[in-house]
Design a protein around this motif. Sequence first.
Motif, mmCIF file in Angstrom:
data_model
loop_
_atom_site.group_PDB
_atom_site.id
_atom_site.type_symbol
_atom_site.label_atom_id
_atom_site.label_comp_id
_atom_site.label_asym_id
_atom_site.label_seq_id
_atom_site.Cartn_x
_atom_site.Cartn_y
_atom_site.Cartn_z
ATOM 1 N N THR A 66 -63.005 -11.772 23.992
ATOM 2 C CA THR A 66 -61.807 -12.623 24.031
ATOM 3 C C THR A 66 -61.636 -13.249 25.407
ATOM 4 O O THR A 66 -61.352 -14.449 25.532
ATOM 5 N N PHE A 67 -61.832 -12.449 26.443
ATOM 6 C CA PHE A 67 -61.707 -12.953 27.806
ATOM 7 C C PHE A 67 -62.748 -14.027 28.104
ATOM 8 O O PHE A 67 -62.427 -15.086 28.661
ATOM 9 N N LEU A 68 -64.007 -13.773 27.740
ATOM 10 C CA LEU A 68 -65.078 -14.733 28.026
ATOM 11 C C LEU A 68 -64.843 -16.061 27.308
ATOM 12 O O LEU A 68 -65.035 -17.138 27.886
ATOM 13 N N SER A 69 -64.439 -15.995 26.044
ATOM 14 C CA SER A 69 -64.195 -17.220 25.274
ATOM 15 C C SER A 69 -63.070 -18.041 25.901
ATOM 16 O O SER A 69 -63.188 -19.270 26.063
ATOM 17 N N TYR A 70 -61.979 -17.370 26.246
ATOM 18 C CA TYR A 70 -60.826 -18.073 26.814
ATOM 19 C C TYR A 70 -61.143 -18.646 28.190
ATOM 20 O O TYR A 70 -60.877 -19.818 28.467
ATOM 21 N N TYR A 71 -61.732 -17.826 29.051
ATOM 22 C CA TYR A 71 -61.932 -18.250 30.440
ATOM 23 C C TYR A 71 -62.997 -19.336 30.542
ATOM 24 O O TYR A 71 -62.869 -20.261 31.355
ATOM 25 N N PHE A 72 -64.060 -19.245 29.730
ATOM 26 C CA PHE A 72 -65.093 -20.286 29.770
ATOM 27 C C PHE A 72 -64.518 -21.625 29.325
ATOM 28 O O PHE A 72 -64.804 -22.669 29.929
ATOM 29 N N ASP A 73 -63.724 -21.608 28.260
ATOM 30 C CA ASP A 73 -63.103 -22.859 27.787
ATOM 31 C C ASP A 73 -62.149 -23.439 28.829
ATOM 32 O O ASP A 73 -61.960 -24.660 28.887
ATOM 33 N N MET A 74 -61.563 -22.595 29.639
ATOM 34 C CA MET A 74 -60.648 -23.070 30.668
ATOM 35 C C MET A 74 -61.403 -23.679 31.856
ATOM 36 O O MET A 74 -60.950 -24.659 32.459
ATOM 37 N N VAL A 75 -62.586 -23.125 32.171
ATOM 38 C CA VAL A 75 -63.329 -23.556 33.350
ATOM 39 C C VAL A 75 -64.346 -24.666 33.050
ATOM 40 O O VAL A 75 -64.553 -25.561 33.873
ATOM 41 N N SER A 76 -64.976 -24.647 31.891
ATOM 42 C CA SER A 76 -66.091 -25.554 31.602
ATOM 43 C C SER A 76 -65.769 -27.048 31.696
ATOM 44 O O SER A 76 -66.660 -27.830 32.067
ATOM 45 N N PRO A 77 -64.532 -27.513 31.394
ATOM 46 C CA PRO A 77 -64.266 -28.959 31.531
ATOM 47 C C PRO A 77 -64.510 -29.509 32.932
ATOM 48 O O PRO A 77 -64.737 -30.712 33.100
ATOM 49 N N LYS A 78 -64.491 -28.644 33.948
ATOM 50 C CA LYS A 78 -64.733 -29.101 35.315
ATOM 51 C C LYS A 78 -66.166 -29.569 35.527
ATOM 52 O O LYS A 78 -66.471 -30.206 36.538
ATOM 53 N N PHE A 79 -67.039 -29.271 34.574
ATOM 54 C CA PHE A 79 -68.444 -29.643 34.706
ATOM 55 C C PHE A 79 -68.780 -30.943 33.970
ATOM 56 O O PHE A 79 -69.960 -31.285 33.831
ATOM 57 N N TYR A 80 -67.752 -31.649 33.498
ATOM 58 C CA TYR A 80 -67.960 -32.911 32.784
ATOM 59 C C TYR A 80 -67.249 -34.054 33.497
ATOM 60 O O TYR A 80 -66.290 -33.830 34.256
ATOM 61 N N THR A 81 -67.680 -35.263 33.211
ATOM 62 C CA THR A 81 -66.980 -36.435 33.727
ATOM 63 C C THR A 81 -65.690 -36.627 32.927
ATOM 64 O O THR A 81 -65.565 -36.129 31.799
ATOM 65 N N ASN A 82 -64.756 -37.345 33.492
ATOM 66 C CA ASN A 82 -63.496 -37.614 32.790
ATOM 67 C C ASN A 82 -63.751 -38.367 31.492
ATOM 68 O O ASN A 82 -63.048 -38.155 30.492
ATOM 69 N N GLU A 83 -64.741 -39.251 31.509
ATOM 70 C CA GLU A 83 -65.060 -40.024 30.301
ATOM 71 C C GLU A 83 -65.474 -39.106 29.161
ATOM 72 O O GLU A 83 -65.011 -39.256 28.028
#
Length: 438
Positions: A223-240
Amino acid sequence: MFISQIVLILDSNVENSSYAKEFFKDSSIIKAITSDNLAGAYEMITEYEPDLIIAHDNFKEDISDICSKLREKTNFYRPVIMVLSGVQDIDKKINLLRVGADDFQDEAIDKKELSLRIFAHLRRHIDELTDHTTKLPYVSLSYRILKRNLKMRKDELYALMYLDIDNFEPYKEIYGHIAAEKLLQTFIAIIRTSVDEKDFLGRVGEDEFIIFTVSEKAEKIATFLSYYFDMVSPKFYTNEDINRGYLILTGDEKVGRRVPLASVSIGIASNSHTKDIGFEELVNNAVSIHKLAKTKVGSFWVSDRVKITAGEQEKVTEKKILVVEGDASLSYLLATTLEMQGYNVEALNYSEYLKETVNAFIPNLIIFDINEVTAEKDLEICKHIKKNHPHIKIIVSTTDCNKEKILDSGVDLYIPKPYELMVLFSWISRFLNYEVLQ
């Protein structure tokens, strides 16, 4: 505590071998086991696959023959073999090194020096089998450590977690190796914060990992890994890409593919149902459950805590394809060819009853030919299908080359017309038979 290394002490004098065991009494990750006979030693090698074998030259059998047999017994992996002998003959040393020994020392060696040599061997052995980027053991060592701990903790309740990053390869293809490595390192850092010294974390693939822990912790970690990864991973993409909500992967023949953003899939298998579960069965269970998690959209974990019924398994593995093609001859060709490949196929000539057919048939994949006249309406239907059935893959073929507009409607793959049938069949196979396993 999790045992990561095992030392086998082979000594016919049981009392004499006790001092070597003292070297490891303060270590929580190294376990020393002893044998005063060769038959028992060979059984221990098969059962525990020790990292270091210390063989004393005090058996009736020649120590060179013993070393040769030890290498035969360990031909599936390579432990360090250290020989301690009271005979300091140069020819004997050379012969021992030739038949497989890694180190030869005098029985009268200073205990402090012997201790330092032993730990140096163990350190180098682990370093050779460890990924220097992630500091995690490679697959062979990971499974070896897991196997030996299963034997030592057979009376405990434990769980094996098999996890990976979904859509990691497309991310690396678009953003490059350096960005992918940073994403992977971040994921590993998140995992490390969720485990402690009583758990084991190993790397078994480029973006695949295993965690061995107690049963009561596994679902909390997931549960922790799923939640925290989804919270952090958007930082690795462009805004587009974040605003669009997916990546566009361009392939051969001007094919445009919609690829979801990275997420985490986790499968959890335990011994709560079968206490005497073996190593291979536990790993296979974790991998199978992990495949179920990958059929879901976004980060998801599945545990064997609630048994899966046979009906549910069939629902996941059944392969249904719905063909929507206005050209009757092409529709017949597609349906017939796909049925010959073992798929359950339904065909429509128009999109008028597509929503109703989807609700009744629940296909795994839709092949949708869109013409220019009804394009707007048909793309709205795609949006509706994806909203209500997000697991269904949609392949659209059309002469309209507005790739982004088509993919924005929820379509997974755009193939411009005309196209080669083998290209289409290749993508169908990837979506239905391959990508669930990634």
